[in-house]
Design a protein around this motif. Structure first.
Motif, mmCIF file in Angstrom:
data_model
loop_
_atom_site.group_PDB
_atom_site.id
_atom_site.type_symbol
_atom_site.label_atom_id
_atom_site.label_comp_id
_atom_site.label_asym_id
_atom_site.label_seq_id
_atom_site.Cartn_x
_atom_site.Cartn_y
_atom_site.Cartn_z
ATOM 1 N N VAL A 331 -18.145 -37.548 67.789
ATOM 2 C CA VAL A 331 -19.282 -38.226 68.403
ATOM 3 C C VAL A 331 -20.604 -37.684 67.850
ATOM 4 N N HIS A 332 -20.685 -36.359 67.699
ATOM 5 C CA HIS A 332 -21.919 -35.722 67.223
ATOM 6 C C HIS A 332 -21.758 -35.229 65.791
ATOM 7 N N ALA A 333 -21.020 -35.996 65.003
ATOM 8 C CA ALA A 333 -20.742 -35.545 63.629
ATOM 9 C C ALA A 333 -22.010 -35.445 62.794
ATOM 10 N N GLU A 334 -23.022 -36.316 63.043
ATOM 11 C CA GLU A 334 -24.218 -36.299 62.203
ATOM 12 C C GLU A 334 -25.073 -35.063 62.422
ATOM 13 N N ARG A 335 -24.823 -34.343 63.565
ATOM 14 C CA ARG A 335 -25.628 -33.155 63.856
ATOM 15 C C ARG A 335 -24.936 -31.872 63.420
ATOM 16 N N HIS A 336 -23.692 -31.995 62.978
ATOM 17 C CA HIS A 336 -22.931 -30.836 62.471
ATOM 18 C C HIS A 336 -22.895 -29.693 63.494
ATOM 19 N N LEU A 337 -22.590 -30.051 64.748
ATOM 20 C CA LEU A 337 -22.486 -29.027 65.799
ATOM 21 C C LEU A 337 -21.160 -28.283 65.680
ATOM 22 N N VAL A 338 -21.161 -27.032 66.147
ATOM 23 C CA VAL A 338 -19.952 -26.207 66.160
ATOM 24 C C VAL A 338 -19.508 -26.035 67.604
ATOM 25 N N TYR A 339 -18.323 -26.554 67.930
ATOM 26 C CA TYR A 339 -17.737 -26.383 69.273
ATOM 27 C C TYR A 339 -16.730 -25.237 69.213
ATOM 28 N N GLU A 340 -16.912 -24.215 70.054
ATOM 29 C CA GLU A 340 -16.055 -23.037 70.044
ATOM 30 C C GLU A 340 -15.266 -22.970 71.356
ATOM 31 N N LEU A 341 -13.967 -22.682 71.252
ATOM 32 C CA LEU A 341 -13.126 -22.373 72.417
ATOM 33 C C LEU A 341 -12.899 -20.874 72.423
ATOM 34 N N ASP A 342 -13.583 -20.199 73.326
ATOM 35 C CA ASP A 342 -13.654 -18.742 73.308
ATOM 36 C C ASP A 342 -12.477 -18.124 74.071
ATOM 37 N N GLY A 343 -11.380 -17.845 73.369
ATOM 38 C CA GLY A 343 -10.248 -17.088 73.929
ATOM 39 C C GLY A 343 -9.702 -17.625 75.232
ATOM 40 N N ILE A 344 -9.462 -18.906 75.317
ATOM 41 C CA ILE A 344 -8.923 -19.514 76.543
ATOM 42 C C ILE A 344 -7.406 -19.307 76.580
ATOM 43 N N ASP A 345 -6.919 -18.729 77.651
ATOM 44 C CA ASP A 345 -5.481 -18.453 77.803
ATOM 45 C C ASP A 345 -4.712 -19.771 77.913
ATOM 46 N N ALA A 346 -3.596 -19.841 77.189
ATOM 47 C CA ALA A 346 -2.781 -21.061 77.205
ATOM 48 C C ALA A 346 -2.105 -21.280 78.549
ATOM 49 N N ASN A 347 -2.009 -20.245 79.392
ATOM 50 C CA ASN A 347 -1.343 -20.385 80.687
ATOM 51 C C ASN A 347 -2.273 -20.899 81.780
ATOM 52 N N LEU A 348 -3.560 -21.000 81.514
ATOM 53 C CA LEU A 348 -4.480 -21.496 82.535
ATOM 54 C C LEU A 348 -4.226 -22.980 82.761
ATOM 55 N N ALA A 349 -4.159 -23.372 84.041
ATOM 56 C CA ALA A 349 -3.878 -24.767 84.384
ATOM 57 C C ALA A 349 -4.718 -25.164 85.588
ATOM 58 N N PHE A 350 -5.106 -26.422 85.600
ATOM 59 C CA PHE A 350 -5.897 -27.014 86.672
ATOM 60 C C PHE A 350 -4.967 -27.692 87.670
ATOM 61 N N ARG A 351 -5.180 -27.445 88.968
ATOM 62 C CA ARG A 351 -4.360 -28.057 90.003
ATOM 63 C C ARG A 351 -4.957 -29.418 90.357
ATOM 64 N N GLY A 352 -4.722 -30.394 89.493
ATOM 65 C CA GLY A 352 -5.241 -31.728 89.698
ATOM 66 C C GLY A 352 -4.860 -32.630 88.541
ATOM 67 N N GLU A 353 -5.428 -33.824 88.531
ATOM 68 C CA GLU A 353 -5.126 -34.804 87.499
ATOM 69 C C GLU A 353 -5.822 -34.442 86.195
#
Length: 457
Positions: A331-353
């Motif tokens: 979506v924001h390819a023209e701005r060359h933004l960097v989206y970082e996922l900072d060490g998110i544990d794979a076991n974290l889960a949301f109790r919802g849809e």
């Protein structure tokens, strides 16, 4: 067979049936035990009485030099003197050395004789046996063989007998009295059980009346103090009533909001069509987009409200965030933004849809992409059963006053930026439906940091 099962649908009858079965079983076992103990006591007492009479008979027995036996004095019990009184004695002197056998017996025997001793009887030994007496009566007999110290006779057989009526009648009378007493006891215990069950179930009757008041609309909750066993049920039911009322209020509010939101674009379209505005196609597209956003907003709220009532939901957040990041980079390819996922544990889960999670984080990531200069960083951790998800950007940030205002539906941080103003408003609304929260504060990258708190699975 349905009529047999019908009484057991009543809690009162089930309790009383259980009490009745236990009381009858307990009283029957107790009555049988008491009856057996009394019977054993009567028989032991009878045997002791026969032994006493036999000792008296032995002490009174005399044998002269000619082998003639006599009793002096006679046994003192007056029943020995009355014919067929039920208590008898007999002394048998066997024939020996040309002498005829001699039999001494109580007057109560009249013309009946007790049976002779068993061949297994030994001198000095007592024998317990049974025999037929006068009129075919059943007798308990105690026999003793003695050897006289004087006289020519080698041995004599002494017998004492008692009619069955002597012990059967007291036992029968006791059984009748015991049956009456146990019957009264059972009746009293059943009355006590009925009173106890009725008193114990009275709070349920009161609860039923309170429920009827709720059903008829006289009250909106169940009030009053109930026993500790029933109070949790009352509290849970009040919570259900409260949630239903809140859900109804939300539904009414959403219906009103949606009607109001659609009314404006429809009015604009109607006015433009009536005035034959040449910009009608563009205006129609804008207003249709606005109406679509409003419908999507209210549908998302309705879906989240329904998902909150469902148990066992689990949505791992790392794959969802990775998918959202890929979309935002395009979506924001023209701005060359960097989206970082900072060490998110794979076991974290949301109790919802998962759709609700994507709706919330998609709006936050899109908003961060609009204001970021170069970087957007996403991090998450779990604390006390909740997920804290942080989305930071290196943009200009927001003041505390503006940070709270952007969560209002229809408000934007900058009115010059395109959008309907529903993005962050729906984020907070959805988070609130799940019992969470959303807020904006200053991030470590220098810009805004949106923190979303959600229940963890």
């Amino acid at each position: 067979m349905r009529w047999l099962r019908a009484p057991y649908r009543s809690l009162r009858l089930r309790l009383l049936a259980g009490v009745l079965a236990w009381v009858l079983l307990s009283v029957a076992v107790a009555g049988w035990g008491i009856q057996q103990m009394f019977r054993q006591h009567i028989l032991a007492q009878l045997q002791s009485e026969l032994n006493i009479h036999l000792d008296q008979l032995t002490a009174s027995l005399q044998v002269d030099a000619n082998g003639q036996a006599s009793l002096s004095p006679l046994p003192s019990d007056p029943r020995f003197s009355h014919p067929f009184s039920g208590l008898y004695w007999q002394v048998f002197v066997p024939a020996q050395d040309g002498r005829a056998a001699q039999i001494l017996r109580s007057r109560s025997l009249w013309d009946v004789y007790l049976p002779e001793a068993s061949p297994d009887l030994q001198p000095g030994q007592d024998l317990r046996t049974t025999a037929s007496g006068p009129g075919g009566a059943h007798l308990r007999v105690r026999v003793r063989e003695v050897e006289p110290a004087e006289g020519p006779s080698d041995h004599l057989v002494l017998s004492v007998a008692a009619d069955r009526a002597l012990w059967a009648e007291p036992i029968s009378r006791f059984d009748r009295m015991l049956g009456i007493a146990l019957g009264v006891l059972v009746l009293g215990m059943l009355v006590a059980a009925w009173v106890q069950v009725s008193y114990g179930l009275r709070p349920l009757v009161r609860l039923r009346r309170r429920l009827a008041d709720v059903r008829e609309g006289r009250v909106d909750r169940i009030d009053g103090a109930f026993p500790t066993e029933v109070q949790p049920l009352v509290e849970d039911f009040n919570q259900v009533l409260q949630r239903n009322a809140q859900g109804l209020d939300r539904a009414r509010q959403q219906a009103g909001n949606l009607a109001h939101a659609l009314k404006t674009p429809l009015t604009v379209l109607a006015n433009a069509a009536a005035a034959a505005d040449p910009a009608l196609p563009r205006l129609v597209a804008e207003q249709v987009d606005t109406a679509r956003r409003q419908v999507d907003y209210h549908l998302a709220r309705a879906r989240a409200a329904a998902a909150v009532r469902v148990t066992g939901l689990r949505s791992p957040i790392l794959p969802l965030l990775q998918g959202l990041v890929r979309v935002m980079q395009r979506v924001h390819a023209e701005r060359h933004l960097v989206y970082e996922l900072d060490g998110i544990d794979a076991n974290l889960a949301f109790r919802g849809e998962s759709q609700d999670f994507q709706e919330m984080l998609g709006n936050v990531l899109d908003n961060a992409g609009k204001w970021a200069n170069h970087r957007v960083r996403v991090s998450a951790d779990r604390r006390d059963g909740e997920l804290d998800i942080r989305v930071e950007d290196d943009g200009p940030g927001l003041s505390p006053e503006r940070s709270e205002a952007v969560f209002e539906r229809g408000r934007r941080a900058d009115e010059r930026t395109p959008g309907s103003g529903l993005g962050l408003g729906i984020v907070r609304d959805l988070a609130d439906l799940y019992g969470g929260w959303a807020q904006i504060r200053t991030g470590d990258l220098g810009g805004a940091c949106v923190v979303i708190t959600l229940p963890a699975a």
